[in-house]
Design a protein around this motif. Structure first.
Motif, PDB file in Angstrom:
ATOM      1  N   ASP A 114       0.831  -1.046   0.147  1.00 51.04           N
ATOM      2  CA  ASP A 114       0.019  -0.015  -0.116  1.00 51.04           C
ATOM      3  C   ASP A 114       0.824   1.153   0.024  1.00 51.04           C
ATOM      4  OD1 ASP A 114      -2.799   1.103   2.138  1.00 51.04           O
ATOM      5  OD2 ASP A 114      -1.888   1.988   0.318  1.00 51.04           O
ATOM      6  N   LYS A 176      -5.589  11.923   3.604  1.00 53.21           N
ATOM      7  CA  LYS A 176      -6.690  10.900   3.572  1.00 53.21           C
ATOM      8  C   LYS A 176      -5.922   9.681   3.913  1.00 53.21           C
ATOM      9  CE  LYS A 176     -10.264   8.827   0.927  1.00 53.21           C
ATOM     10  NZ  LYS A 176      -9.747   7.699   0.168  1.00 53.21           N
ATOM     11  N   TRP A 177      -4.598   9.297   3.366  1.00 48.12           N
ATOM     12  CA  TRP A 177      -3.827   8.141   3.224  1.00 48.12           C
ATOM     13  C   TRP A 177      -3.445   7.966   4.795  1.00 48.12           C
ATOM     14  CZ3 TRP A 177       0.578   5.516   4.773  1.00 48.12           C
ATOM     15  CH2 TRP A 177       0.766   4.355   4.300  1.00 48.12           C
ATOM     16  N   ALA A 179      -4.603   9.352   7.198  1.00 43.31           N
ATOM     17  CA  ALA A 179      -5.842   9.195   8.391  1.00 43.31           C
ATOM     18  C   ALA A 179      -6.021   7.885   8.425  1.00 43.31           C
ATOM     19  CB  ALA A 179      -6.815  10.188   7.932  1.00 43.31           C
ATOM     20  N   GLU A 180      -6.309   7.321   7.025  1.00 47.68           N
ATOM     21  CA  GLU A 180      -6.919   5.882   6.956  1.00 47.68           C
ATOM     22  C   GLU A 180      -5.916   4.631   7.466  1.00 47.68           C
ATOM     23  OE1 GLU A 180     -10.135   6.911   3.436  1.00 47.68           O
ATOM     24  OE2 GLU A 180      -8.308   5.562   3.172  1.00 47.68           O
ATOM     25  N   VAL A 181      -4.720   4.984   7.341  1.00 51.78           N
ATOM     26  CA  VAL A 181      -3.766   4.152   7.544  1.00 51.78           C
ATOM     27  C   VAL A 181      -3.732   3.522   9.077  1.00 51.78           C
ATOM     28  CG1 VAL A 181      -1.645   5.546   7.946  1.00 51.78           C
ATOM     29  CG2 VAL A 181      -1.508   2.994   7.007  1.00 51.78           C
ATOM     30  N   ARG A 182      -4.052   4.627  10.076  1.00 52.22           N
ATOM     31  CA  ARG A 182      -3.899   4.477  11.315  1.00 52.22           C
ATOM     32  C   ARG A 182      -5.224   3.545  11.609  1.00 52.22           C
ATOM     33  NH1 ARG A 182      -1.594   9.422  10.904  1.00 52.22           N
ATOM     34  NH2 ARG A 182      -0.623  10.151  12.895  1.00 52.22           N
ATOM     35  N   GLY A 183      -6.225   3.238  10.779  1.00 55.83           N
ATOM     36  CA  GLY A 183      -7.187   2.122  10.971  1.00 55.83           C
ATOM     37  C   GLY A 183      -6.671   0.833  10.676  1.00 55.83           C
ATOM     38  N   LYS A 184      -5.465   0.848   9.738  1.00 57.64           N
ATOM     39  CA  LYS A 184      -5.077  -0.568   9.249  1.00 57.64           C
ATOM     40  C   LYS A 184      -4.015  -0.888   9.983  1.00 57.64           C
ATOM     41  CE  LYS A 184      -6.251   1.174   4.757  1.00 57.64           C
ATOM     42  NZ  LYS A 184      -5.719   1.580   3.382  1.00 57.64           N
TER      43      LYS A 184
END
Lengths: 205, 221
Positions: A114, A176-177, A179-184
């Protein structure tokens, strides 16, 4: 206490920031906050020391005598020379940046792909200098976390830092990336570091 | 001191004469609200946060609340939001916060950084930011006064959460040493960088700066 703001102050600064006899508003400043976000915009600022108003220290190798290149080309070439010199001589007048991603168990490869597919091109397109990406341990784990480290270098914190950050931070895809990677991932972080000798330069303000 | 700040973006088509008139009208309107105010075009438009700032100072929040109910405040706010002159207005009101006051006489640059907090921000990192923002003054000699305060009223394009207000001895201290000290980019800026574990602030921060003759933060001191 009333603050009188009707009369613009008439100021003079050495170096031509405000010409003698002109008010601050009449003179176009040669250095603005915006110049920090456009690499090379402030032509003639050749050293961290000059920009910071101190008497010593430089973040760049001296250009060869007789070099008639445009100053912005010189800056780009020095940045390249700095990184090449780092490999060849061990010189280290750069800031090291490490993005450290700790993947959830079994998801190391997906997180690595990713980043390399989506974030690395974005950051390189914004002018970042990629050094390497590593995975620890050096085997993809099914039942434990992989730690992915992506290393970059930055030639200085006077202009390059703000140019790098502005070229990425104001890109909605970048925000956005991250912010979202923190959930992954288990965790993400970015660490900035420098050698002790370069700290002497960086802190000479 | 309690402050009410209007950060205005001029409407398209406002020429220099119209902008100058707006500044004059704003000063008249602000003076009717409080003896303590700054109203001027920013030194580097366009910037996030607009082209013009009007900051009105009050002794405390009670004084601000009292002024808000008056006609003079209504007139000021009407000017700051007049669609024939203003494309956008951000408003924030904030109180004492953490104040570092070192200089009461000499300052020619005033700057207000304001920002909102991102969704999901770590409360521990917010607390860490609150504890360290004023440490900038330890590393920038020209940063003479600073105040870091929570915003109590906010209007505009976001829910503004914090204001970091600075009096510099001169603009070059802001544009030079403030921007180049390692403490800024390598430490404090981590609260503003999406890739960092410390990230708490949304990237749409506003940071207008303007000329002044005396340190604004010294008012009521």
């Amino acid at each position: 206490m009333k603050v009188e703001a009707f009369q613009q102050p008439s100021l003079s600064f050495e170096g031509g920031f405000v010409k003698k006899g002109e008010t601050m508003r009449q003179s176009a400043p040669c250095l603005t906050r915006r110049s920090f976000v456009a690499a090379g915009a402030c032509v003639g600022v050749a050293s961290l020391g000059l920009l910071a108003g101190c008497t010593g220290g430089t973040t760049e190798a001296s250009a060869p005598e007789g070099n008639t290149e445009d100053p912005t080309e010189q800056e780009a070439n020095v940045a390249t020379e700095t990184n090449e010199g780092l490999a060849a001589t061990g010189g280290d007048e750069v800031v090291y940046i490490v993005d450290r991603l700790t993947a959830k168990p079994g998801e190391g490869k997906a997180l690595y792909d990713d980043f390399m597919t989506n974030m690395k091109p974005l950051m390189e397109g914004a002018g970042w200098t990629f050094v390497r990406a590593t995975v620890a341990p050096a085997i993809w784990l099914d039942k434990d976390s992989s730690i992915i480290e992506i290393e970059w270098t930055m030639p200085d914190i006077a202009q390059a830092a703000w140019a790098y950050s502005s070229a990425t931070r104001y890109n909605p895809e970048y925000v956005k990336w991250w912010a979202e990677v923190r959930g992954k991932a288990v965790s993400v972080d970015r660490v900035y570091s420098a050698s002790e000798s370069y700290m002497e330069v960086l802190n000479n303000v | 001191m309690f402050s009410g700040v209007f950060a205005v973006t001029f409407a398209e088509g406002m020429d220099d004469a119209a902008k100058d008139q707006f500044v004059a009208d704003a000063r008249t309107a602000a003076a009717a609200v409080s003896d303590v105010f700054l109203a001027d075009k920013v030194l580097e438009p366009p910037m996030p946060g607009g082209d013009f700032v009007c900051e009105v100072g009050f002794a405390d929040q009670a004084a601000y609340d009292a002024a808000k109910g008056g006609a003079a405040w209504g007139d000021l706010k009407a000017l700051m939001t007049d669609p024939s002159k203003v494309a956008n207005c951000e408003f924030l009101a904030y109180g004492e916060g953490d104040l570092l006051l070192q200089e009461k006489e000499n300052s020619t640059c005033h700057r207000i950084l304001f920002f909102s907090i991102r969704e999901g921000a770590d409360p521990a990192m917010i607390e860490k930011m609150e504890a360290h923002m004023n440490d900038m003054a330890d590393h920038v000699p020209g940063l003479r006064n600073c105040k870091f305060a929570r915003v109590v009223e906010s209007e505009g394009t976001d829910e503004w959460a914090y204001a970091y207000e600075c009096d510099f001895d001169e603009p070059m201290s802001f544009l030079g040493k403030y921007m180049t000290t390692p403490f800024h980019f390598l430490y404090v800026d981590k609260f503003f960088e999406p890739a960092c574990a410390e990230w708490v602030a949304n990237v749409n921060l506003c940071t207008p700066y303007m000329a002044q003759e005396k340190p604004f933060l010294a008012n009521f001191a």
